[in-house]
Enzyme design. Structure first.
Site, PDB file in Angstrom:
ATOM      1  N   ILE A  65       0.292 -28.127   1.434  1.00 27.29           N
ATOM      2  CA  ILE A  65      -0.985 -28.658   0.939  1.00 27.29           C
ATOM      3  C   ILE A  65      -2.085 -28.248   1.923  1.00 27.29           C
ATOM      4  O   ILE A  65      -2.608 -29.080   2.671  1.00 27.29           O
ATOM      5  CB  ILE A  65      -0.946 -30.189   0.759  1.00 27.29           C
ATOM      6  CG1 ILE A  65       0.261 -30.614  -0.070  1.00 27.29           C
ATOM      7  CG2 ILE A  65      -2.239 -30.661   0.080  1.00 27.29           C
ATOM      8  CD1 ILE A  65       0.416 -32.123  -0.218  1.00 27.29           C
ATOM      9  N   PRO A  66      -2.435 -26.959   1.939  1.00 27.04           N
ATOM     10  CA  PRO A  66      -3.534 -26.551   2.815  1.00 27.04           C
ATOM     11  C   PRO A  66      -4.832 -27.187   2.345  1.00 27.04           C
ATOM     12  O   PRO A  66      -5.041 -27.358   1.139  1.00 27.04           O
ATOM     13  CB  PRO A  66      -3.560 -25.030   2.676  1.00 27.04           C
ATOM     14  CG  PRO A  66      -2.831 -24.719   1.429  1.00 27.04           C
ATOM     15  CD  PRO A  66      -1.888 -25.853   1.174  1.00 27.04           C
ATOM     16  N   HIS A  67      -5.672 -27.561   3.293  1.00 29.83           N
ATOM     17  CA  HIS A  67      -6.921 -28.210   2.913  1.00 29.83           C
ATOM     18  C   HIS A  67      -7.997 -27.930   3.947  1.00 29.83           C
ATOM     19  O   HIS A  67      -7.708 -27.560   5.082  1.00 29.83           O
ATOM     20  CB  HIS A  67      -6.732 -29.712   2.709  1.00 29.83           C
ATOM     21  CG  HIS A  67      -6.070 -30.405   3.856  1.00 29.83           C
ATOM     22  ND1 HIS A  67      -4.698 -30.387   4.041  1.00 29.83           N
ATOM     23  CD2 HIS A  67      -6.570 -31.107   4.883  1.00 29.83           C
ATOM     24  CE1 HIS A  67      -4.398 -31.069   5.128  1.00 29.83           C
ATOM     25  NE2 HIS A  67      -5.514 -31.517   5.673  1.00 29.83           N
ATOM     26  N   GLY A  68      -9.222 -28.097   3.503  1.00 31.94           N
ATOM     27  CA  GLY A  68     -10.340 -27.868   4.402  1.00 31.94           C
ATOM     28  C   GLY A  68     -11.585 -28.583   3.917  1.00 31.94           C
ATOM     29  O   GLY A  68     -11.662 -29.006   2.760  1.00 31.94           O
ATOM     30  N   LEU A 103      -6.667 -27.945  -1.264  1.00 36.38           N
ATOM     31  CA  LEU A 103      -7.751 -28.885  -1.543  1.00 36.38           C
ATOM     32  C   LEU A 103      -8.946 -28.556  -0.662  1.00 36.38           C
ATOM     33  O   LEU A 103      -8.807 -28.405   0.550  1.00 36.38           O
ATOM     34  CB  LEU A 103      -7.286 -30.315  -1.276  1.00 36.38           C
ATOM     35  CG  LEU A 103      -8.335 -31.412  -1.409  1.00 36.38           C
ATOM     36  CD1 LEU A 103      -8.826 -31.524  -2.858  1.00 36.38           C
ATOM     37  CD2 LEU A 103      -7.780 -32.737  -0.928  1.00 36.38           C
TER      38      LEU A 103
END
Length: 151
Positions: A65-68, A103
């Site tokens: 779940i990569p997110h920034g 996300l």
């Protein structure tokens, strides 16, 4: 949570040929940027890459779940990918990843960011939903499997 507010069919891809973590993060930037007016592919890529440098977002069971956070964005957006071949994502269980839910949120929405991540993680820990997503044969079917879950 109404995932249709985050994820759209045009940001959902099944059986992507992802040769590396970097290539997948670049693809996420390409898919998400058009939904985030005034944000470039590179802005998205850099935001996610900076977060990954703090520690992998590979949560185990073949999921990441990569997110920034984006200073220039006013709304959240998401990208959902399944990979045709799992890749190394430095996941906590040391297993390769084949489902990626990225996300992107506005920088000032800290609480919403955490709540949304929790809802995504909850959906992605549903074994029936995961099985359906891994068996999806089209982008639209993958999208529907995630949106509907196992409810």
């Amino acid at each position: 949570m109404d995932f249709t507010l985050l994820l759209s069919p045009d940001c959902t891809r099944h059986a992507v040929a992802g040769s590396s973590k970097k290539k997948v993060l670049e693809l996420i930037g390409q898919l998400a940027a058009p939904r985030l007016h005034g944000v470039s592919d590179f802005d998205v890529f850099q935001s996610i890459l900076q977060r990954e440098q703090l520690g992998s977002t590979g949560i185990g069971m073949g999921i990441a779940i990569p997110h920034g956070r984006l200073a220039t964005s006013s709304k959240p957006a998401a990208v959902l990918l399944t990979l045709d071949t799992p890749i190394d994502f430095d996941a906590i269980d040391n297993q390769p990843v084949d489902i990626i839910f990225a996300l992107l949120v506005p920088e000032d929405q800290h609480e919403q960011h955490l709540q949304t991540l929790a809802a995504i993680a909850h959906r992605l820990h549903d074994k029936k939903c995961l099985r359906a997503m891994r068996n999806a044969e089209t982008d639209l079917e993958l999208y529907q499997m995630f949106i509907e879950g196992s409810d």
